[in-house]
Design a protein around this motif. Sequence first.
Motif, PDB file in Angstrom:
ATOM      1  N   THR A 142      15.602   2.860  -1.410  1.00 46.41           N
ATOM      2  CA  THR A 142      14.450   1.960  -1.481  1.00 46.41           C
ATOM      3  C   THR A 142      13.289   2.638  -2.184  1.00 46.41           C
TER       4      THR A 142
ATOM      5  N   GLU B 235      13.958   2.744  -5.782  1.00 42.22           N
ATOM      6  CA  GLU B 235      13.744   1.413  -6.350  1.00 42.22           C
ATOM      7  C   GLU B 235      12.270   1.133  -6.534  1.00 42.22           C
ATOM      8  N   PHE B 236      11.503   1.516  -5.519  1.00 47.94           N
ATOM      9  CA  PHE B 236      10.058   1.323  -5.585  1.00 47.94           C
ATOM     10  C   PHE B 236       9.480   2.091  -6.770  1.00 47.94           C
TER      11      PHE B 236
ATOM     12  N   LEU C 243      10.288   0.386  -9.928  1.00 50.59           N
ATOM     13  CA  LEU C 243       9.594  -0.873 -10.143  1.00 50.59           C
ATOM     14  C   LEU C 243       8.137  -0.625 -10.540  1.00 50.59           C
TER      15      LEU C 243
END
Lengths: 265, 410, 266
Positions: A96, A99-100, A103
Motif C-alpha cells: 500500500t 502504491e501510495f 500515485l
Amino acid sequence: MKRLTKYAGVALIVLGVLAPFIPILIWSFARRWYFPAVLPTEWSIRGWAYAFSSASRLPQALWQSLLISGVTSLLSILIGLPAGRALGLHKFRGKTLVEFLMLAPTIVPAFAVAMGIHVVFIRLGLADTMIGVILVHLVPTLPYVTLVLAGMFANYDVNYEAQARSLGATPLQTIWYVLLPSIYPGLIVAGMFAFIISWSQYILTLLIGGGRVLTLPLLLFSFASSGDNNVTAALSIIFIAPAIVLLIISARYLTGRNVSLARGN
Amino acid sequence: MKKNIYLLAIVGLFTIVLSACGGATETSTEVDFSDWDAVVAAADGQTVNWFMWGGADNINAWVNGSIADTLKSEYNVTLNMVPINDTAEAVNKVLGEKEAGQDDNGSVDMVWINGENFRTMRQGDLLFGNWSATLPNYAFVDANDPSVLNDFGYPVDGYESPYGKAQFVMIYDTADVEAAPATITDLVEWIKANPGKFTYPAVPDFTGSAFIRHVCYDATGGYEQFLGEFDQALFDEKFGACWDLLNEIEPFLWREGEYPESDARMKELLANGEVHFDMDYNPGSAGNLIEDGVYPETVRTFVFETGTLANTHFVGIPYNSPNKAAAMVLANVLLSPEAQLEKADPAVWGDLPVLNPALLSEADAAAFDALPRHPATLSTAELAAARLPELQAPWVEAIEQGWIENVLEK
Amino acid sequence: MLFGGGLLLALAQSFGYLPIIGKTDFSLVAWQSIFQQTEFWQSLGLTLWIGFASTVLSTVLAIVCALLLRRQFRGKKAVTFLFQLNIPIPHIVGAIGILLLFSQSGLLARLANLAGMINDPAQFPALVNDRYAIGIIAEYIWKETCFIGTIVLATLQSVGEDYENAAASLGATRWQRFRYVTLPLIMPSVLTASILVFAFAFGAFEIPFLLGRRFPSALSVLAWRSYTDTNLALRPEAMAMSLFIALVSTGMILLYMTLSRKLVRQ
C-alpha cells in the motif's frame, strides 16, 4: 421532441469540444482581423511562413521535443515494466505504501520536485542538458506507466511463462512470445501517454532545461505571452498534431482505467 | 539476465541522447581578452548562447537570420538564441549557478540587458568585466555620450556593450481620439471624459513602469529633483501626490480600473478598439505593427511636451560563460555599421542605432539618413528634442513597489 | 527516488538549508514569511476557488455528457471519438483557444456584436484575465469534462443497463433510476477522476499564468515568480509555497485512497 433534445445535446457537446479550435484555426490565416469583424477582412499565411522559416527555430524545437518525449516514454516503459510487474503480480508487505508513493507524483505538481532538484542538477552539470530534462520528465511519466502496467499484470497469468520455459524457451523468447503479446495493449497506451505527458511539459523543461533545451511548448509560450496571434495559432496547430495522431493510433486500446491515469498537462 | 538487458538498453538510450546533444561546450582556456585577434581566434568554433526576449518575430528573424549568418560565415561562431519572456529569468539563472558553485561552465553566454537587471548583475558580481572598449566597432560609438556611459544612472565601466537606443512614445488611434494630448494633464482630462478607453500595463512590465514614471514626474513637480542617489525621505514626501493622481484616474480606466499584465496585451486592446491609447519604448514599433496588419492604418504616435524617457539597451556577458570570446565577437557584430543599419530599418526592426553618425564613413552616415520612415513614426529631431534621462534603478524599483502597494492593491 | 529526493531537497531548501552550497543555517523564516503575506492567503483563496469550481462543474457536466453519449444515435462513434479528442491536447493550446474565444474582443464578443447584443468590446463581460478566474475555470472545464466523461462512459458501458432496466420494471422514475441505481454505480470512478482533476487544477501553472490576473495570482504562479525573482533570498519562500501545494495535493491522495477503499468494500 425527445429525439430533438438528444441531438441538440450531442450538437452542444461537439460544439463545446471544437469551440476553442475554431479561433485558433482562423487566426493562423488571418490578417487585419479587428473587432467587430467575425471573419478576417484579409487573409495571410504570415504565421505559417514564420513558423516554417529558419528564424522560428521550429525544426530544432520539433526535433528536441520528439527526441525528449520519445526517449522519456521508452525509458518509462523499460523502468516501469519490471516495477509494474512486481506491483501487479506479487503481494508484499508495504505494498500500500509503495502504491501510495507511486500515485503521489501523478497528483503532486512536478515543479515542486523540480525546484528542489534544480540546484543539485546544476551542481552535477545536468541542468540545461537534454538528459536532465528527460530525467525530470520521468517524474510525472514513470508512475503513470508503472500503474497502467501493474493493471495489465493484475490480469496476467505467470504460469504461461513457466510453461514456455519448461518447453525450452529462452528468457528472451519467453518475453517475446509470451509476455509481450499479452500486455501490449497496456504497453501501447502507457507509451503513448508517457509521450504526450512529456510532449506537453512546459514548466519542467523551462526550469531544468533553462531555455537552452528548446522544446515546442517553450516556443509556443514565448509567442502566446507576446500576443502575436498569427504565429501562436500556427504553432498551436503544429503542437497538437502528434497528440491527435497518437490518439487515433491508440484509441482502440483506450479503456476507462487507462484514461483515468492519462492526462496531458 | 533480464536485468542486464534492461540495464544495457537504458545505458544505450542515454548514450544515444548524449551523442545527439553533441558538441559539448569547451571550457575556454586562458585567452587575453584585451587582444582582439586572440579573441577572434579563441571564438573560432564556439557556440554563443544568447538569452534574449523572444516575443517579436521580426527581431527573432533578424537575429537568427542575418546575425547568425554573419557569425557563422565570418567567424565560424554558432549562434544559439534562447528566447525568454523576461530578462530577469536569465539574471536569476546566473545567480542560481553562482549559488550552486557553477563558476566556469555557466549556461548563459550573452544576455540582452539594461537598467535594474544590469545593476543586479553588477552588484552580484555576475558580469564579465571591462571588455566593451576592446571591440573594434566600439570606435563608432560616441565615447562621451552619457546614455552609453551610464545605464539607468549606473556606470557601465565596460561591463556591457551598447546595442540600441529606445525612447518612450505614446500611441493613439486617430480614428477615436481627435487630438493627441500635449501634456499629462490633458491626458488625464481625456481619460475622465472617455471612461474605459485608457489603461496602462501593470508593473513589472517595462512599458507600464515607464508610463507611471511619466505621470509621477508630472505630479511631483519634475524629475530633476530625483536625478541623484535614491532618497527615501524625498520619495515619501513627494510621491503621495503621484499615487493620488493615479488612483484618481483608476475608476476611469479599462474595465473600471484594471491593468493588463503585459505590453503585448495592450497592443491587442488597441488593435481591437478596446482602448484608444498604447505606449512603447520603441518609437518605430507602431509603424511596424501597422505594416504587419496588427494595428489599424489610423494609428499614430506622439510625445508629451514635457518630454519622454530615453535609454540605451546593451548586451552583457556573465562571469561564468565558457564562451566569452564568441560572445565578444557577437557584441562586435551587433555594433557594426551594417548590423546597426539593418536593425534601424523599419522593415527589419526599426530600433534606434547607438552609433554616432559623425564617426561613420560618409557612405554609412548617408545610408542612415536615407532610411525610410513610416508616417506613424516621429522624426529623429522630434524625438531628440523630447528626450528625458532615466532615474537610477533604486528609484525605479521604489516607484514600482510604491505603485503596487498604493495603487494596485488599494 | 527522483521524486522523493526532489521533495526532500525542496523541503530542506525551504528551511534555508543546503550544505552542498554552503548553507547550513536552519530557519523557519520562509514559512513564517509566506504565512504573513496577505498576497499568499489571497492566492490560496483564488486557487481553492479555481480548484473547486473547475472540479464540481466539470464533474456534473461530465456525467450529463456521459449519460447522453451512452444512448444510441447516428454518428455516435465519431462523436465519442471527438469527445476523447481533447484528452491528449496540451492545456496550453486549450488556454490559447479560450483566450481567442472569450476575450472582450474575442470571437464570442464579435458574435455578440453581430447579434446586436453589444456594440463595444467593453460591454462584453470580462471572461479572461478576470477577477473571478472564469477563463481559467473554463479551460479546465473544457478539458476535464472530456476526461471525467470518458471514464464515466467506460464505467457505464462495463456495467451495462441491466440494473436500470430492472429498476424501471419495478416502476422507478427516471430520476429515481439515476439517483439510486446509476449514480452509485459510477460514483467510484467519478470520485477518482474528480480528485485527480482537483489536484491538477490546484497545482497547475500554465493555465493561470496565461489566463489569470497578475494580482492575485494562483499559488503556483506566485511560487514561480518568487523562484525566478532576481532576489535569491525569495527562493526558500518559493520552495515553501510549492511544498504547501504538494501538501494539499497529498491530502487529496489520502482522501482518495480512503474513499476508493470504502467504496470498493460496499
